[in-house]
Write an enzyme that holds these catalytic residues in place. Structure first.
Site, PDB file in Angstrom:
ATOM      1  N   ARG A   1      -3.124 -10.198   4.824  1.00 47.65           N
ATOM      2  CA  ARG A   1      -3.492 -10.265   3.391  1.00 47.65           C
ATOM      3  C   ARG A   1      -2.301  -9.735   2.592  1.00 47.65           C
ATOM      4  O   ARG A   1      -1.899  -8.596   2.779  1.00 47.65           O
ATOM      5  CB  ARG A   1      -4.737  -9.413   3.171  1.00 47.65           C
ATOM      6  CG  ARG A   1      -5.291  -9.463   1.752  1.00 47.65           C
ATOM      7  CD  ARG A   1      -6.533  -8.588   1.635  1.00 47.65           C
ATOM      8  NE  ARG A   1      -7.117  -8.653   0.305  1.00 47.65           N
ATOM      9  CZ  ARG A   1      -6.710  -7.905  -0.721  1.00 47.65           C
ATOM     10  NH1 ARG A   1      -5.726  -7.048  -0.581  1.00 47.65           N
ATOM     11  NH2 ARG A   1      -7.295  -8.025  -1.903  1.00 47.65           N
TER      12      ARG A   1
ATOM     13  N   LYS B   1       0.818  -1.218   0.000  1.00 48.06           N
ATOM     14  CA  LYS B   1       0.000   0.000   0.000  1.00 48.06           C
ATOM     15  C   LYS B   1       0.850   1.265   0.000  1.00 48.06           C
ATOM     16  O   LYS B   1       2.007   1.266   0.417  1.00 48.06           O
ATOM     17  CB  LYS B   1      -1.019  -0.051   1.141  1.00 48.06           C
ATOM     18  CG  LYS B   1      -2.110  -1.077   0.757  1.00 48.06           C
ATOM     19  CD  LYS B   1      -3.342  -1.054   1.583  1.00 48.06           C
ATOM     20  CE  LYS B   1      -4.355  -2.055   0.978  1.00 48.06           C
ATOM     21  NZ  LYS B   1      -5.437  -2.400   1.882  1.00 48.06           N
TER      22      LYS B   1
HETATM   23  N1  HH2 Z   1      -7.279  -4.166   0.538  1.00 47.58           N
HETATM   24  C1  HH2 Z   1      -7.572  -4.242  -0.772  1.00 47.58           C
HETATM   25  C2  HH2 Z   1      -8.588  -5.092  -1.226  1.00 47.58           C
HETATM   26  N2  HH2 Z   1      -9.264  -5.876  -0.370  1.00 47.58           N
HETATM   27  N3  HH2 Z   1      -9.659  -6.626   1.821  1.00 47.58           N
HETATM   28  C3  HH2 Z   1      -9.386  -6.556   3.124  1.00 47.58           C
HETATM   29  N4  HH2 Z   1     -10.081  -7.326   3.995  1.00 47.58           N
HETATM   30  N5  HH2 Z   1      -8.437  -5.728   3.636  1.00 47.58           N
HETATM   31  C4  HH2 Z   1      -7.694  -4.924   2.826  1.00 47.58           C
HETATM   32  O1  HH2 Z   1      -6.834  -4.165   3.338  1.00 47.58           O
HETATM   33  C5  HH2 Z   1      -7.961  -4.948   1.417  1.00 47.58           C
HETATM   34  C6  HH2 Z   1      -8.970  -5.827   0.951  1.00 47.58           C
HETATM   35  C7  HH2 Z   1      -6.822  -3.403  -1.734  1.00 47.58           C
HETATM   36  O2  HH2 Z   1      -5.695  -4.094  -2.237  1.00 47.58           O
HETATM   37  P1  HH2 Z   1      -5.665  -4.844  -3.652  1.00 47.58           P
HETATM   38  O3  HH2 Z   1      -6.657  -5.934  -3.703  1.00 47.58           O
HETATM   39  O4  HH2 Z   1      -4.274  -5.252  -3.934  1.00 47.58           O
HETATM   40  O5  HH2 Z   1      -6.008  -3.691  -4.681  1.00 47.58           O
HETATM   41  P2  HH2 Z   1      -7.289  -3.299  -5.537  1.00 47.58           P
HETATM   42  O6  HH2 Z   1      -8.404  -2.955  -4.597  1.00 47.58           O
HETATM   43  O7  HH2 Z   1      -6.808  -2.126  -6.347  1.00 47.58           O
HETATM   44  O8  HH2 Z   1      -7.654  -4.480  -6.388  1.00 47.58           O
END
Ligand code: HH2
Length: 260
Positions: free
Chosen positions: A239, A203
């Site tokens: 995660r 992040k």
């Molecule tokens: N962060 C993201 C997505 N889902 N779920 C939980 N429970 N906690 C988190 O911190 C979280 C999440 C964002 O990260 P990422 O999936 O890599 O990115 P994007 O939303 O751009 O697909």
């Protein structure tokens, strides 16, 4: 929890696993590397994103779930009941909704009926605007109060409290300082009596601490450092995109507290 984003536009790995065959291999690789569960998502929630409709989300995730179902423990990262319903039919056992059942209140009933594990995440605002001006009097106690209220809502919809974990929502409507304060003060969330999941992997705060105020991602090494710090403060689910590195680091951190 390994991250498989079946999206063209996720903030750190957009497009990497958009083709179903790539997402399937990534999921298998993550489990081989030690992930206990793989979080499959078809919609980016990065700052500034608009979201996609349920048909598009299903088009992205269903071929992946069909293939890995029964072989890899799956979490579905969605805020839509329709997507979660199909995912649990296909064997997903964990519902990860970053809106904590606010975007689609029907999602709670879907999770309850399936007996799925649930993650409830804090977010101030919505992805399109959440990083514009995050503001709190006391970030840890406000996030805890929010999660307590969402946990009560989930239980009122038939979700068993025992299957719920709570997540401070790193990057979801928070400044760099607020993100790190939440990890530092994880005890305030743990006091709610449920396991805590932390998603800090890659992040932007992890890039910004190195002096670039416009950074949108952080490195693997910075992610691992923050994950270990969260683990030491009581997080029990992490995660992460780079599963092998996280598993090795967390094993080492655990060995310090108890080995053999
Ligand atoms: N962060 C993201 C997505 N889902 N779920 C939980 N429970 N906690 C988190 O911190 C979280 C999440 C964002 O990260 P990422 O999936 O890599 O990115 P994007 O939303 O751009 O697909």
């Amino acid at each position: 929890m390994g991250v498989v984003n079946v999206t063209p536009d996720s903030f750190s790995d957009g497009g990497l696993n958009l083709a179903a065959e790539d997402a399937i291999s990534a999921a298998r690789r993550m489990v081989a590397a030690g992930a206990a569960i793989v979080d499959v998502g078809g919609e980016s929630t990065r700052p500034g994103s608009d979201g996609v409709d349920a048909d598009e989300e299903l088009r992205r995730v269903v071929p992946v779930l069909e293939e890995v179902s029964g072989e890899v423990p799956v979490s579905i990262d969605t805020s839509k009941a329709e997507v979660a319903r199909r995912a649990v039919e296909l064997g997903a056992e964990f519902v990860n909704d970053v809106t904590a059942f606010r975007a689609d209140p029907e999602l709670a009933g879907v999770a309850a009926e399936a007996g799925a594990y649930v993650c409830l995440t804090h977010m101030q605002g919505e992805p399109r605007t959440m990083q514009a001006n995050p503001s709190y009097d006391d970030v840890a106690s406000e996030v805890a109060a929010f999660l307590e209220e969402r946990l009560a809502f989930a239980v009122s919809q038939g979700v068993s409290e025992e299957v719920v974990c709570l997540d401070p929502g790193i990057g979801f409507g928070k400044t760099v300082a607020q993100n790190f304060e939440l990890i530092r003060r994880l005890d305030v969330l743990l006091a709610l009596g449920r396991p805590v999941l932390v998603g800090v992997s890659r992040k932007s705060s992890l890039g910004r601490i190195f002096g670039d105020p416009e950074a949108t991602t952080g490195t693997t090494a910075a992610s691992v450092g923050a994950a270990v710090a969260a683990y030491e403060r009581g997080a029990t689910i992490v995660r992460a995109h780079d599963v092998r590195e996280h598993v090795e680091a967390l094993h080492a951190a655990k060995a310090v507290t108890a080995w053999p």
